[in-house]
Design an enzyme around this catalytic site. Sequence first.
Site, mmCIF file in Angstrom:
data_model
loop_
_atom_site.group_PDB
_atom_site.id
_atom_site.type_symbol
_atom_site.label_atom_id
_atom_site.label_comp_id
_atom_site.label_asym_id
_atom_site.label_seq_id
_atom_site.Cartn_x
_atom_site.Cartn_y
_atom_site.Cartn_z
ATOM 1 C CB SER A 103 5.629 13.016 5.829
ATOM 2 O OG SER A 103 4.966 12.416 6.761
ATOM 3 C CD GLU A 138 8.726 4.297 7.031
ATOM 4 O OE1 GLU A 138 8.256 3.324 6.073
ATOM 5 O OE2 GLU A 138 8.008 5.009 7.117
#
Lengths: 377, 397
Positions: B151, B234
């Site tokens: 990403s 995360e």
Amino acid sequence: MTTPMTPATPSAPADLLYSEAEEELRTAVRSLLEARGTPAGILARIETDRPHDPALWRTLAAGIGAAGLLVPEKLGGQGASHREAAVVLEELGRAVVPTPYLTSAVLATEILLGCDTEDAVPLLRELASGRQVCVPAVPLTLAPGAPLPAAVRDSGGGTLTGTVTSVADAVAADVLLVLADTGLYAVPAASAGITPQVPLDLTRPLATVTLDAAAGTRLADPATARAAVAGALLSGAGLLASEQLGIAEWCLTETVGYLKVRHQFNRPVGSFQALKHRLARLWLDVASARAAARAAADALATQSPDAPLTVAVAQAYCSGVAVRAAEECVQLHGGIGMTWEHPAHLYLKRAKADSLALGTAGHHRGLVADFAELPAP
Amino acid sequence: MTATTAEQLLTRVRGLLAAHPPATTPRTDFLRARFDAGLAWVHYPEGLGGLGAPRSLQAVVDAELEAAGAPDNDPRRIGIGLGMAAPTILAYGTEEQKRRFLRPLWLGEEVWCQLFSEPGAGSDLAALGTRAVLEEESGEWVVDGQKVWTSSAHTARWAILIARTDPAQPKHRGITYFLCDMHDPGVEVRPLRQITGEAEFNEVFLTGVRIPDAHRLGAVGEGWAVARTTLMNERVSIGGMRIPREGGMIAPVAAAWRERPALRTHALHQRLLELWVEAEVARLTGERLRQQLAVGQPGPEGSGMKLTFARLNQEISALEVELLAEEGLSYEEWTLRRPELVDFTGRDAGYRYLRAKGNSIEGGTSEVLLNIVAERVLGLPSEPRDDKDLAWKDLAR
Ligand SMILES: Cc1cc2nc3c(=O)[nH]c(=O)nc-3n(C[C@H](O)[C@H](O)[C@H](O)COP(=O)(O)OP(=O)(O)OC[C@H]3O[C@@H](n4cnc5c(N)ncnc54)[C@H](O)[C@@H]3O)c2cc1C
């Protein structure tokens, strides 16, 4: 046209953790129940006429002071709050022990506090000290927000006549709180007909209460009485979420423990991923139920304007989690889970009965629809 | 003196606002002043954008700044840097690395991406094959390999990268963690079009990329431990997010329900209420997680929140497409775009429905997270495995 509103987030976030004092209370209740509320003992009692254990109740109510948690000190109670009562209910749920805690120490207590009259004080003192058990003569299924029943009529001078079904813990009561057309009355259990029903959940016995021109002491006028009962139902529903959390927690812990030691196919069954994922999902649900139940207890304790919505959310959520946890517990114990000797069925029956008590999840979702302005078609 | 009480922090915030009125101060100047005042992430050390204050007090600072109309640093655009690179650099970085990287990261001047996954190593991330070899004379690492599903690689200035530095070791032991310059000539980023039609992630080819040893994070061969810090953060950075009641995915569905009575049906009403309740409970669970973190009892609820977030997003967005009836049949546009940020609420229901499918894959699939909960939280036995002690080079591939 009015602009549709997003339901506001409460400005001060609820305290969702447990305080040290709450943890101490938990420890006291848990060690009492571990010693005196064992599954074998419960199994032995529940098929008799007297499933409640009066000695255990005395220690819990008076010795630990659990019965008076919601009652102010000046009225003979502990002056604690719904947060502490919720912790007691978690432990009672975890132990599925038959006690009139929800009915006497929560519902009846809240009704009497809601009456706010001198007439209610002596009874409140008796309740708070655990000397007397007092239960509201309403069906266990009565929900906050539902129309209040009108089954009992005053035939003049406080002589009450009528029949109420599914009254929880009536068999253990000394006094019944009766909602009649002319107000709220305290009726000695001895002057009422109490016929035990055969309940799905043997750990919270039900009875039909028949009043035949029974004499009662009037505690509140009709409007006060109705408001007091409505308030008590809200508290009761909010705190029931903590009992459901306790049930779910026991089921999860017990099942995880069993799957670590039970071997099939030359492995612990708990090492099979299909089962690990089911239990991990259940853990997620239990962790979420804890947040929901804590939020409800905190909203009730702080008398937050957000309490009705928070309670409805907790009930709409926790009922289902407790039932699912108990169902998983039975299933994953295999054949043993289906036996009378193993306590899993006690939890399943309590969880299922709890999911009807004080309003079903569907009823509470209906309340959420109102509060959150998400109207039906 | 470090400012550690809410009162002291508020005084500092007011001082910042007085010295740099948001209405007249350029955005970046304001953000820089905020960082230097220690009000960026108050729990970080002094000099690195914080004050060593309790993490829970960040909410006090944020609320006060928001009320004053101060600019924010757009966490969505720099989410990987903030949520993952920063806490890892803080935990494992040298003083020099912390000073070099944290400030521009927080300001959003330098966007970060995560070069972890590879075509042959997704859930089994420790199986990765990208090689890093130390060149003795230059003291530089030379990296060759291919990363995938990266990403923001197209907007990133820096990357956190894990690579294999010793193939003879078992797979968890031969990995080293690097900070990789995305402008290095050996880095090639190719858009990878996805289910939504756009290319939010990329393939990244690394050919002879040279990384100075000063950009290594943690010891040689100990990259797996460093990576675990990144992965845990995360998950927590998703679970720890503070959202208001009816924030997130449920917001547009609830709004459509209120504004357009013609769409209502009884069946949808029941599902909407169930999901509304679950979204509210998820909000409370996240709140409880944050309160636990603030008093220093980090619960394992972090992985749990990510699981719940993924499932709810998928169920809610699926319901929304259905609720919209005929409108649910059309899609905003299929032209290939390379967006700078993932913006759920600013997009159509169809986009939300498709993009939410990634929520149960990115950052660890739901299946893998359930394994983590089962084994690390519940203590259930792991499945028999034979890859733990074998050298990486001898693994089946
Ligand atoms: C939108 C999006 C953005 C992403 N961004 C990044 C990024 O920025 N940087 C980056 O490094 N990576 C990124 N990823 C990659 C992501 O981390 C991986 O896709 C993910 O870890 C899964 O790996 P995989 O795709 O190889 O699937 P696989 O590992 O091949 O899995 C295939 C299927 O098998 C299941 N499975 C695998 N192992 C097990 C097991 N032990 N038990 C049960 N089931 C199992 C999986 O759950 C999955 O359903 C992104 C992914 C997506 C979708």
